[in-house]
Every structure is written in structure tokens, then in C-alpha cells.
Enzyme design. Sequence first.
Site, mmCIF file in Angstrom:
data_model
loop_
_atom_site.group_PDB
_atom_site.id
_atom_site.type_symbol
_atom_site.label_atom_id
_atom_site.label_comp_id
_atom_site.label_asym_id
_atom_site.label_seq_id
_atom_site.Cartn_x
_atom_site.Cartn_y
_atom_site.Cartn_z
ATOM 1 N N HIS A 269 0.798 -1.092 0.126
ATOM 2 C CA HIS A 269 0.166 0.027 0.051
ATOM 3 C C HIS A 269 0.870 1.088 0.040
ATOM 4 C CE1 HIS A 269 -2.912 2.843 1.024
ATOM 5 N NE2 HIS A 269 -4.059 2.050 0.399
ATOM 6 N N ASP A 320 -7.921 -4.942 -1.186
ATOM 7 C CA ASP A 320 -8.524 -6.047 -2.000
ATOM 8 C C ASP A 320 -8.300 -7.165 -1.690
ATOM 9 O OD1 ASP A 320 -9.498 -3.778 -4.060
ATOM 10 O OD2 ASP A 320 -7.428 -3.193 -4.112
#
Length: 383
Positions: A269, A320
Site C-alpha cells: 500500500h 483488495d
Amino acid sequence: MAETVKDPPAATPSSTGLRGVVVGASTVSDVIGDKGQLIYQGYDIHDLANHSNFEEVAFLLWNKRLPKQNELEELKRALGASYRIPNEVIEVLRHTPADADPTDVLRTAVSSLEFYDSKARDISVEASRGAAIKLTAQFPTLVAAADRLRRGLEPVDPLPHENIATNFLYMLKGERPSAADAKLFDVCLILHADHELNASTFTARVVAGTLATVYASVVAAIGALSGPLHGGANTNVMKTLLEIGELDRVESYLKSALAAKRKIMGFGHAVYKTEDPRATHLRQFSKETGERAGNTKWYEMSRKLEELMMREKGMYPNVDFYSASTYYMMGIPLDLYTPIFAVSRITGWTAHILEQYADNKLIRPRADYVGPRDVAYVPIEQR
Ligand code: COA
């Protein structure tokens, strides 16, 4: 959003992707990357996931406070009254190739929705809030109708008295979801609703900053969301799991993927340096949906991949990663995961668009020009 840069780096090569650059103030949400914390208008995402519902969160994002009971009821009524999409837009969906990507179909449909909203070009506070409600109400209808039409089925009429989560699953499958699935999906919508200046939200703000319409800003945001490094990652996570196929193949797959310097979708991320707080809930949902369906294989494979990615790369799963196996066990087609992300994120996008309009300045950064200068023009016949 003011166009100011706090502590700008001396030179910003395009490859740094504006990491760490603060481009303006916002109250909508904050990602505290080192603590793994996400807040919407001051409220911790865990509290909202455990106690709130998607409609209430939409109100919070747009109004900077939680609604009173009557305000929530009023919002639900307004959403329910807007669930239906114009027949002309259904016709657009009918004429879309069956193999078109559903995120691209959503983008095209939202663009055409604008033609049937007589107030679309009005970007006053009141009209923009109206557009935010309409789009939030109509995204689920668009995604479900487009999916049914490509499968040769007629769209299912929305249920105006049901919430967005129940209504979406109902319109997609043509039957009412179980209470457990509807509740879980509602929390998934809460978890995806906003995430500070992610790529699609920033895109929405850049377009809104030109004083373009809410619709134009949202269409651009859907385009940004569709990329595999952003909202497109969830579908690719499930493709990876299906490609691996079996629990005992996870380790060998990962080793060869990492040796080939391939990125593993659903990990890493730009801001979180610890666990993404949304992944904490989605991991549990992946387990629960697997258990309810009597098939925990994808959850177990995901756990193994998570464990090995931590060992090999020290990387955490992002939002996700576990949403993929959760949606898969709910029987949702793989290529709908990204449009579903949009069904939720439309609330965050519109909250940012409203905030941009309220204190607007055209967003226009500079580039660090690294090309040649003073090059003499050579006529074409002499090149
Ligand atoms: N799998 C394997 N390696 C990864 C990785 C992943 N998912 N994500 C990053 N890395 C590695 C890169 O290969 C790079 O290694 P290198 O320095 O040896 O070249 C390093 O980590 C930094 O990568 P970078 O892409 O610059 O990190 P970032 O923090 O700027 O990017 C993402 C963040 C999300 C774009 C990135 O982690 C990614 O592409 N993840 C996969 C896609 C995804 O899940 N997106 C959804 C985000 S919510």
C-alpha cells in the site's frame, strides 16, 4: 481544496507518484499509515464497521456528522426514490457488447446518466448533493442491470424500501439475499466508502476543480479506479488464487512469481506501513462466507499467501486481498469486484467533490522539466 504544497520536495521526478506530498486540506477521511488507522470525518473505521450502516456513513461523509433518526430516514427515502435509472440508459446498456468490461460499462453509463438529470450542470451545493444522492442510488442499479443484460437476462426492478446492500444483491441475483450476506455486504460498502486522496478521488477533485459537473468528475474517477494498481486489483487477486488452484501450490507459485519480480495483487500500500484496518474485517468475512458456503479453500489459500508474503517480503494484505475471496464465495462474478468498489466509493468521491466545490481553486501543479532546451527546429525534408 487549496493548491498548496507543504514541504515540497526539491525535485519531483514523475516516478515518485507524489508520495507524501500534501496537496490540500480535507475533513472527509484520513489514513494514518504507520498506525494502520482509517477515519471518516473523525470516526474510526472499526466503530463504523461494527455499529453503523452504509446509508448512515454516506450521510456522515457528505455532512461531516452522523444523522439523526429522521435525517437517516429521509436520506433512505431519497435514495430509494432514485434507485431506478432512465429507460434510455437501460438502452445504452442493452447496446453494450456482452464482453465489455463492467467497470468500463459503468463509466459509460454514468456519462449517459448526466443527459437525463436536468440539474446536472448546476453545481450549487443543493444540486450537487442531489447528484451525490442520485449517483449513490443508481450505481447499484447500473452494475446489476448491466450484468444481467450481458447474461441475456432482463434487469430486475429495484426495491425502493430496501437498503443499498440488500437491493444490489437482489437486483444482481434476482432473489433476496440472506440476512447474513446482506449485512456482510453492507459492511463491505462501509469499508470501501472513502480513503483520503487515493488515485480516483484525487482524479475526481482535479476534474471538479475545473468546475466541471459532478458527473464528469465521477466518470473520470471511475477511469482511474479501473486500473490494476487501484480498484482493478481485487479481480486480479481472485484470478491469482484461481491460477494457483490448490493450497499446496501456494508456496511454489509465490516463489516463482517473486523470482520473476512479479507483483502479488492485493499486497502493499502506498500509505499503510502496517495492516490495512479494512483487511482485518475482510479477512473475517472471507472466513465466514467460506464457512457458510461449506468451502474455506480460498480463505485458507489466502491465509497461506498472506503468511508467506509476510515472511518473504514483509508485506501486508490491503483492502483488495480478502474482498476477492469474500465476493467469490458470495457468488459474485470476478469482473464485478471493481464496479462494486465504485458502488461504495461513489459516496467518498462525491463527498470530496462537494468539498472541492466549497473551497475551489483550479488544481494545476508544475512538472520538473527534464527534457532538452533550445533545440533548433529542422524542416521535415532535412530530418
Ligand atoms: N508484490 C510484490 N512486490 C511488491 C508489491 C506486491 N504487491 N507491491 C510493492 N512491491 C515491491 C515493488 O516491486 C518494489 O520493489 P523494488 O523496490 O525491489 O523494485 C517495492 O515493493 C516498492 O513498490 P512500489 O510499487 O513503488 O510501492 P508503492 O508503495 O508505491 O505502491 C502499490 C503501492 C499498492 C501500488 C503496490 O504495492 C502494488 O502495486 N500492489 C499491488 C496492487 C494492489 O494490490 N493495489 C491495490 C492497492 S489498495
